[in-house]
Scaffold this active site. Sequence first.
Site, mmCIF file in Angstrom:
data_model
loop_
_atom_site.group_PDB
_atom_site.id
_atom_site.type_symbol
_atom_site.label_atom_id
_atom_site.label_comp_id
_atom_site.label_asym_id
_atom_site.label_seq_id
_atom_site.Cartn_x
_atom_site.Cartn_y
_atom_site.Cartn_z
ATOM 1 N N ASN A 479 0.814 -1.208 0.000
ATOM 2 C CA ASN A 479 0.000 0.000 0.000
ATOM 3 C C ASN A 479 0.852 1.266 0.000
ATOM 4 O O ASN A 479 1.760 1.401 0.829
ATOM 5 C CB ASN A 479 -0.898 -0.020 1.248
ATOM 6 C CG ASN A 479 -1.651 1.274 1.460
ATOM 7 O OD1 ASN A 479 -2.402 1.709 0.589
ATOM 8 N ND2 ASN A 479 -1.440 1.904 2.599
ATOM 9 N N GLU A 480 0.556 2.173 -0.925
ATOM 10 C CA GLU A 480 1.136 3.518 -0.952
ATOM 11 C C GLU A 480 2.666 3.517 -0.974
ATOM 12 O O GLU A 480 3.286 4.433 -0.453
ATOM 13 C CB GLU A 480 0.623 4.351 0.241
ATOM 14 C CG GLU A 480 -0.871 4.601 0.163
ATOM 15 C CD GLU A 480 -1.446 5.396 1.344
ATOM 16 O OE1 GLU A 480 -0.912 5.281 2.457
ATOM 17 O OE2 GLU A 480 -2.437 6.108 1.134
ATOM 18 N N LEU A 481 3.255 2.478 -1.559
ATOM 19 C CA LEU A 481 4.717 2.417 -1.548
ATOM 20 C C LEU A 481 5.306 3.340 -2.615
ATOM 21 O O LEU A 481 6.255 4.071 -2.357
ATOM 22 C CB LEU A 481 5.186 0.971 -1.739
ATOM 23 C CG LEU A 481 4.650 -0.017 -0.679
ATOM 24 C CD1 LEU A 481 5.009 -1.449 -1.031
ATOM 25 C CD2 LEU A 481 5.163 0.334 0.713
#
Length: 931
Positions: A479-481
């Site tokens: 997530n959201e990397l």
Amino acid sequence: MHLRRKAALVALPVLLHPVLAQKVVGLTGDGWTVSSKALNISVPGKLPSQVHLDLYAAKVIDDPYHGLNDFHQRWICNNNWTYTSHPLTDLSANAKSSWLVFNGLDTFTTIEVCGQIIGTTDNQFRQYAFDISMALESCKGDPTLDLNFGSAPEIADAIANDPDSEQWPYGPQQIFEFPNRWYIRKEQSDFGWDWGPAFAPAGPWRDAYLVQFKNEESVYVLNTDLDIFRKGQINHLAPDQSQPWVVNASIDFLGSLPQKSSMTIEIKDVESGKTLKTSSLEDVSISRQTITGCVTVDANTPNLWWPSGLGKQNLYNVTVSIQDSKQQTLVNVTRRTGFRTIFLNRLNITDDQLAKGIAPGANWHFEVNGREFYAKGSNFIPPDAFWPRVTEERMKQLFNAVVAGNQNMLRVWASGAYLPDFIYDIADEQGVLLWSEFQFSDAVYPSDETFLENVAAEVTYNVRRVNHHPSLALWAGGNELESLELPLIQDAAPDRYSFYVGEYEKLFITLILPLVYENSRSISYMPSSTNNGFLYIDLSAPIPMAERYDNTTSGHYYSDTDHYNYDSSVAFDFGSYPVGRFANEFGYHSMPSLQTWQQALDPEDLHFNSSTVVLRNHHYPPGTTDTHNFKNSSKGMGEMTVAVERYYPIPHKHDSVEQFSAWCHATQLFQADMYKSQIMFYRRGSGMPERQLGSLYWQLEDIWQAPTWAGIEYDGRWKVLHYVARDIYQPIIVSPFWNYTTGDLSIYVTSDLWETARGWVNLTWVDLSGKPIPGNAGTPPSKQFTVGALNATKIYETNTAKLSIPDKTNAVLVLSLTARGHLPNSQTVSTFAHRNKVTTVFPNKLSLLDPKLLLSHDSATGTFTVEAKGGISLYTWLDYPAGVVGYFDDNAFTLVPGEKKTVRFTAQKDETGRTWAQGVTVRSLWDQTTN
Ligand SMILES: *[C@@H]1O[C@H](CO)[C@@H](O)[C@H](O)[C@H]1NC(C)=O
Ligand SMILES: *[C@@H]1O[C@H](CO)[C@@H](O)[C@H](O)[C@H]1NC(C)=O
Ligand SMILES: *[C@@H]1O[C@H](CO)[C@@H](O)[C@H](O)[C@H]1NC(C)=O
Ligand SMILES: *[C@@H]1O[C@H](CO)[C@@H](O)[C@H](O)[C@H]1NC(C)=O
Ligand SMILES: *[C@@H]1O[C@H](CO)[C@@H](O)[C@H](O)[C@H]1NC(C)=O
Ligand SMILES: *[C@@H]1O[C@H](CO)[C@@H](O)[C@H](O)[C@H]1NC(C)=O
């Protein structure tokens, strides 16, 4: 407190076979003891379970969800705990070998058999098997097992303090409560998140078995990978729908198989019971502890599985058997599955697409069985801080709400846990696609060999375990990397940026991509949730997927979007929303209802800014283990307050509990309107150059009772949001776009059907008493429309300055759509209806009139009828009492005087003895400020 009960460990039926035999003892059930020597506590335990749950059951602690117990009970996760089994009496004395199989240990364990250490574990998401043959021999008397669980926060800190451990610059490592979660393979939100508590639970959270083999050639199935794909399919390319199906079956086992083993398969239609195919498998091979074979099935023989709203959920039972050279069956495995292709298209926009008016760049949308569709849904977070109490019943209730909410896809967010099979099973039945993620989020992760090996085992196990579920839609690395972490790294360590990008790629591309591709031909992979797609894929390159990152051209679209803006002054400004191909998260938090708060709060805490309410708001998180985070929590409370004050009538009730309830409700009105505004915008994008094809808002449901982004509260009660999302996720909608700065008003019809639909929209201006505005304010009373497949069309455009509205505070435009068309995969013509409204001032500026709502209940039909006798009823809200969970057919609707609205209530759970109907009430916006 010390209690030892006689064995209740459940023994599964013994599988006897003329020659080959094994014995499986289930370790699930009662009969365990949970203890801490340091604390001198010993209580009865269960498996599966977690320490908090057993301590609560034994009344050593109060309800972990009550008040501020998430802070008060920190001592539990700061200690070590031991699960001790009852002496195992029904083991076989002459076994050739004996094994312990754990399907989930949370997280750091040392396992002992009769006091002898037989192994350790350090990954909540892996399956572990230990050979305990030797240890058993040394037992005196009936053997016992000890599972020693170390304190996860303590161990994470110890790893962080190890001089050999990698360290990162400060910014990117997002700490919610306990630090150092990125070093350990445990549910990341167990250490706190902005919507949940930080209990950091420990315990044997999944089932476990003791397996004994009596014979050399005997197997126990650990895991099964059933992969169904179109011949020649490649994960990141569109499958050819004319190709036959390939069914690839691969079984991981304990024990040993004869060299000349063969495999057969039987495929049965679950609904009709008819056999689709029986056959032996080809290309059977055994490598180490895995046997694999495959077969093809004619292209058009199986009935396809479709997501909800797009067709039927046809399911098949596939039974795979392994035979020895004498054709004796050694083992059967049955998996219920479906035939479908699901493909995430991130390929470059083609010339054909450009010719259709689609903006250049890359695609970013899903295709099921070769068809584009609009993905409508939300984000799924862990439904409880303690997974062992997430039951099938609760999840069925939740997924019923998902489908009733017109949703066809959930994003199973990256820092909870891989879902158990029973949840995928429910999704298979209900037609809910699950975009699934590996458990990495909002941090930079280690990339040393030990960590990578641990992750590899986790990824392989889970990809294989859930691959047969037709609801599985995608694997994402985390997530959201890319969208958040890499930019944070750039800020924190610009000179080391390319090094960290390399580390990111090492874990999420070089390691994980091949593991997904080796175990699944059917599922697409992308390294992180929000991204600009890839430039190219070269499977022989060291970094097989070359991400595009910011290598973009302006005016082109490449990506999905994520959008949070807590400046509520632009909440309804369409110009502030991101334009992209797919919206995978967006939102704003709101309060749960009074009924839900009452489950967790003492009566004296039932006011908006009580310490307990404020401290249960973890937006914004403390970023430390500080339990007096008033500063950050108050900011989040302030955002809700300001948003309400900006747009809605301010609650004004004498009774403090009613005042609290009205405020909670007001925050929900803002939340719902804001999501609706964005969903209308994103859906309209299907007919815009960005060709927008998905909206998944943040977040579907709650982990506990607190202010969060959820649309469904902890026990299943719908907030205003879930009703409003259901309404705006209907197949054909009429949506107004009012620019409150310029006065421009345009009305669109958006359809996600797969063929053209036709109909008309009535546009009716009325004042708040319900009387028509003369000359319909200069607006045509009706507009006909034709809307293309997966498209949007503008039906009317004006500027409010051009309209003759005598008093803007006393005018509502009621939009009423009727349309006809075919639902996807349906032969019959359906009629669609949708209502919407426009006001040219915000609700707090409206001269509201008492709608004089009348509510009646017909106990014979079970329906409720609402009528507005006075004026227009805005946000008409039917509410039901505590003790029952369910939903009305419609809610938060506009009611014009003279109309009667009749709705049914679907009760999902009733603890009131059917008396709840008497507690149903109705209110509207007008009631917010009155006593
Ligand atoms: C937990 O066990 C570890 C390893 O034996 C030990 O170092 C640690 O001090 C223990 N923690 C507590 C709080 O007892
Ligand atoms: C399919 O498998 C399930 C679970 O094993 C079983 O309950 C069901 O009866 C099977 N249906 C058919 C048609 O074989
Ligand atoms: C496998 O299934 C077949 C057919 O249902 C049954 O006859 C056989 O006993 C099963 N064998 C084992 C080992 O479970
Ligand atoms: C996709 O387009 C990019 C330019 O944005 C180009 O570099 C890349 O090679 C293209 N990829 C493929 C597979 O054609
Ligand atoms: C950007 O894309 C171009 C062409 O597609 C490629 O040559 C270049 O290396 C890329 N740059 C980066 C930083 O990836
Ligand atoms: C109004 O339109 C302008 C120009 O398109 C845009 O910049 C602005 O964001 C819009 N404002 C609202 C409130 O939608």
